[in-house]
Scaffold this motif. Structure first.
Motif, PDB file in Angstrom:
ATOM      1  N   TYR A  93       0.480  -1.164  -0.332  1.00  0.00           N
ATOM      2  CA  TYR A  93       0.173  -0.086  -0.170  1.00  0.00           C
ATOM      3  C   TYR A  93       0.834   1.407   0.235  1.00  0.00           C
ATOM      4  N   ALA A  94       1.134   2.320  -0.562  1.00  0.00           N
ATOM      5  CA  ALA A  94       1.022   3.802  -0.754  1.00  0.00           C
ATOM      6  C   ALA A  94       1.361   4.581   1.104  1.00  0.00           C
ATOM      7  N   SER A  95       0.130   3.862   1.567  1.00  0.00           N
ATOM      8  CA  SER A  95       0.044   4.804   2.798  1.00  0.00           C
ATOM      9  C   SER A  95      -0.857   3.747   3.969  1.00  0.00           C
ATOM     10  N   GLU A  96      -0.044   3.907   5.605  1.00  0.00           N
ATOM     11  CA  GLU A  96      -0.565   3.634   6.382  1.00  0.00           C
ATOM     12  C   GLU A  96      -2.064   3.453   6.437  1.00  0.00           C
ATOM     13  N   ALA A  97      -2.796   4.512   5.581  1.00  0.00           N
ATOM     14  CA  ALA A  97      -4.004   5.376   6.023  1.00  0.00           C
ATOM     15  C   ALA A  97      -5.167   3.997   4.376  1.00  0.00           C
TER      16      ALA A  97
END
Length: 164
Positions: A124-128
């Motif tokens: 994923y690109a970010s944790e969000a």
């Protein structure tokens, strides 16, 4: 006068007329667990076959054969224990046994809890983004597994089906 077209008298059926039908949750459980048990049986047989060959090799070629052999035999015993538990569960659920019901509830509960322990390997690109895309399916699957556990073991149809 005797009517030649009249069918012969049949014996009374062995099954009482008030036997409840099998609930859908039990059908789904058996539909999933019989092939799973068969696949685990095939895997356990293959693992045992290969492991026994490794034990034979380790016993005659290693300076410490006992520790290796006991660890490999423990792996065989663990797989055969899980296989026996699953086999008893599907046989008990098929035969309308009360212990099959409770073993089925145990297996379905383990599935509902085990969904949270499946490792996530998608990048994923970010944790969000990870939380947004990973959490809803996990919660949905665990909620469906919890509902299935209730329908299999505690619903009115299931209680009626599993009582003899």
């Amino acid at each position: 006068m005797h009517n030649p077209y009249h069918p012969p008298d049949s014996a009374t059926p062995d099954v009482p007329a008030d036997v409840p039908m099998r609930p859908i949750s039990v059908w789904l459980f058996l539909l999933i667990m019989w092939p799973t048990t068969l696949a685990l049986a095939i895997g356990a047989i293959r693992f045992s076959w290969l492991t026994l060959g490794a034990i034979h090799f380790a016993w005659f070629s290693s300076p410490f054969p006992a520790s290796t052999s006991y660890r490999l035999l423990g792996g065989i015993a663990w797989r055969l224990t899980v296989l026996a538990l699953l086999f008893a569960t599907v046989l008990g659920a098929t035969g309308r046994r009360q212990w099959g019901r409770w073993l089925g509830v145990l297996v379905l509960g383990a599935i509902a809890v085990g969904v949270f322990f499946v490792p996530e390997t998608t990048p994923y690109a970010s944790e969000a983004e990870r939380v947004r895309t990973f959490l809803p399916p996990v919660l949905l699957v665990s909620a469906l597994a919890a509902w299935w556990t209730y329908a299999f073991g505690f619903s009115r149809k299931a209680r009626r089906y599993f009582t003899r």
